[in-house]
Design a protein around this motif. Structure first.
Motif, short mmCIF file in Angstrom:
data_model
loop_
_atom_site.label_atom_id
_atom_site.label_comp_id
_atom_site.label_asym_id
_atom_site.label_seq_id
_atom_site.Cartn_x
_atom_site.Cartn_y
_atom_site.Cartn_z
N VAL A 33 0.82 -1.23 0.00
CA VAL A 33 0.00 0.00 0.00
C VAL A 33 0.85 1.28 0.00
O VAL A 33 0.31 2.38 -0.14
N GLY A 34 2.17 1.14 0.14
CA GLY A 34 3.04 2.30 0.07
C GLY A 34 4.47 1.87 -0.16
O GLY A 34 4.90 0.84 0.36
N MET A 35 5.21 2.64 -0.99
CA MET A 35 6.61 2.26 -1.24
C MET A 35 7.39 3.47 -1.77
O MET A 35 6.90 4.20 -2.63
N LYS A 36 8.59 3.66 -1.26
CA LYS A 36 9.48 4.69 -1.83
C LYS A 36 10.94 4.36 -1.58
O LYS A 36 11.30 3.85 -0.52
N LEU A 37 11.77 4.64 -2.59
CA LEU A 37 13.22 4.57 -2.44
C LEU A 37 13.66 5.93 -1.95
O LEU A 37 13.30 6.93 -2.55
N MET A 38 14.41 5.97 -0.86
CA MET A 38 14.74 7.28 -0.30
C MET A 38 16.05 7.28 0.46
O MET A 38 16.47 6.28 1.02
N ALA A 39 16.71 8.44 0.46
CA ALA A 39 17.83 8.68 1.35
C ALA A 39 17.23 9.02 2.71
O ALA A 39 16.23 9.72 2.80
N VAL A 40 17.84 8.50 3.77
CA VAL A 40 17.30 8.68 5.12
C VAL A 40 18.10 9.76 5.84
O VAL A 40 19.33 9.71 5.88
N SER A 41 17.40 10.75 6.39
CA SER A 41 18.08 11.79 7.16
C SER A 41 18.51 11.23 8.52
O SER A 41 17.94 10.26 9.02
N THR A 66 21.84 5.77 7.17
CA THR A 66 21.88 7.04 6.42
C THR A 66 22.94 7.03 5.30
O THR A 66 23.10 8.02 4.60
N SER A 67 23.65 5.92 5.14
CA SER A 67 24.80 5.90 4.23
C SER A 67 24.43 5.76 2.76
O SER A 67 25.21 6.13 1.88
N SER A 68 23.25 5.26 2.48
CA SER A 68 22.87 4.91 1.11
C SER A 68 21.35 4.65 1.13
O SER A 68 20.80 4.34 2.19
N PRO A 69 20.67 4.77 -0.03
CA PRO A 69 19.20 4.69 0.00
C PRO A 69 18.62 3.39 0.54
O PRO A 69 19.23 2.33 0.44
N VAL A 70 17.42 3.51 1.09
CA VAL A 70 16.65 2.36 1.56
C VAL A 70 15.33 2.34 0.77
O VAL A 70 14.97 3.32 0.12
N ILE A 127 4.90 3.66 10.62
CA ILE A 127 4.23 4.08 9.38
C ILE A 127 4.01 5.60 9.40
O ILE A 127 4.27 6.29 8.42
N ALA A 128 3.58 6.11 10.55
CA ALA A 128 3.35 7.56 10.67
C ALA A 128 4.65 8.35 10.56
O ALA A 128 4.66 9.50 10.10
N LEU A 129 5.75 7.73 10.97
CA LEU A 129 7.06 8.39 10.91
C LEU A 129 7.58 8.47 9.48
O LEU A 129 8.18 9.46 9.07
N TRP A 130 7.33 7.43 8.70
CA TRP A 130 7.94 7.32 7.37
C TRP A 130 7.03 7.76 6.23
O TRP A 130 7.52 8.07 5.14
N PHE A 131 5.73 7.74 6.44
CA PHE A 131 4.79 8.03 5.35
C PHE A 131 3.76 9.06 5.77
O PHE A 131 3.35 9.11 6.93
N THR A 132 3.34 9.86 4.78
CA THR A 132 2.18 10.72 5.00
C THR A 132 0.94 9.96 4.50
O THR A 132 1.07 9.04 3.66
N GLU A 133 -0.21 10.36 4.95
CA GLU A 133 -1.45 9.64 4.57
C GLU A 133 -1.64 9.58 3.06
O GLU A 133 -1.97 8.51 2.52
N PRO A 134 -1.42 10.69 2.30
CA PRO A 134 -1.63 10.61 0.84
C PRO A 134 -0.65 9.67 0.13
O PRO A 134 -0.89 9.29 -1.02
N GLU A 135 0.43 9.30 0.78
CA GLU A 135 1.39 8.38 0.15
C GLU A 135 0.94 6.93 0.24
O GLU A 135 1.56 6.04 -0.33
N LEU A 136 -0.13 6.68 1.00
CA LEU A 136 -0.61 5.31 1.18
C LEU A 136 -1.90 5.10 0.39
O LEU A 136 -2.80 5.93 0.41
N ALA A 137 -1.95 3.99 -0.33
CA ALA A 137 -3.12 3.68 -1.16
C ALA A 137 -3.95 2.60 -0.49
O ALA A 137 -3.40 1.60 -0.02
N SER A 138 -5.24 2.80 -0.46
CA SER A 138 -6.12 1.75 0.02
C SER A 138 -6.73 1.07 -1.17
O SER A 138 -7.41 1.72 -1.97
#
Ligand code: CMP
Length: 143
Positions: A33-41, A66-70, A127-138
């Motif tokens: 329901v949600g997925m992103k490749l991202m650099a982590v602060s 934080t060394s490389s994308p997750v 989930i609340a830490l990593w995603f905003t509500e609009p980034e999740l699909a139902s």
């Protein structure tokens, strides 16, 4: 429906295991329901691993994440938190069974490829830490 937070860590991304992880969760019958490749602060990594902040490995863990994308993901399904942990295997790859992700691909605890929420309440927090509500699909699979 229950949801869990799953992160493919830098070592899993670098070893080309993104597709392998997704395939295992899909084959099991869970819904992405949600997925992103991202650099982590640093801030996000420290918040995510806050429970470990007094552990000797905390600094190294934050450095590594934080060394490389997750790849951050949210999966949905019946008992997906506990079942996802079963698919992933024990934290230390020494003890993770063959057939699990860590059992099949991991060797050391500091490079255990993937993170999965350890409880329903933890999953909600992560989930609340990593995603905003609009980034999740139902959505509901047709079959
Ligand atoms: P994870 O499931 O992401 O949750 C906490 C992480 O800390 C864990 O996986 C490991 O990657 C890491 N970890 C736990 N214990 C150790 C350790 N002794 N040395 C290094 N990393 C550790």
């Amino acid at each position: 429906m229950e949801r869990t937070f799953i992160m493919i860590k830098p070592d899993g991304v670098q070893r080309g295991l993104i597709g392998e992880v997704i395939a295992r969760f899909e084959r099991k019958g869970f819904t992405l329901v949600g997925m992103k490749l991202m650099a982590v602060s640093r801030e996000l990594a420290e918040k995510h691993y806050d429970v470990h902040k007094d552990k000797p490995f905390f600094g190294g863990l934050v450095e590594f994440i934080t060394s490389s994308p997750v790849v951050a993901m949210v999966w949905e399904g019946e008992n997906v938190v506990a079942s996802g942990r079963t698919l992933i295997g024990a934290t230390n790859p020494i003890s993770s069974a063959p057939g699990t992700i860590r059992g099949d691909f991991g060797i050391t605890i500091g490079r255990n490829l993937i993170h999965g929420s350890d409880a329903v309440e933890t999953a909600q927090r992560e989930i609340a830490l990593w995603f905003t509500e609009p980034e999740l699909a139902s959505w509901t699979p047709a079959n």
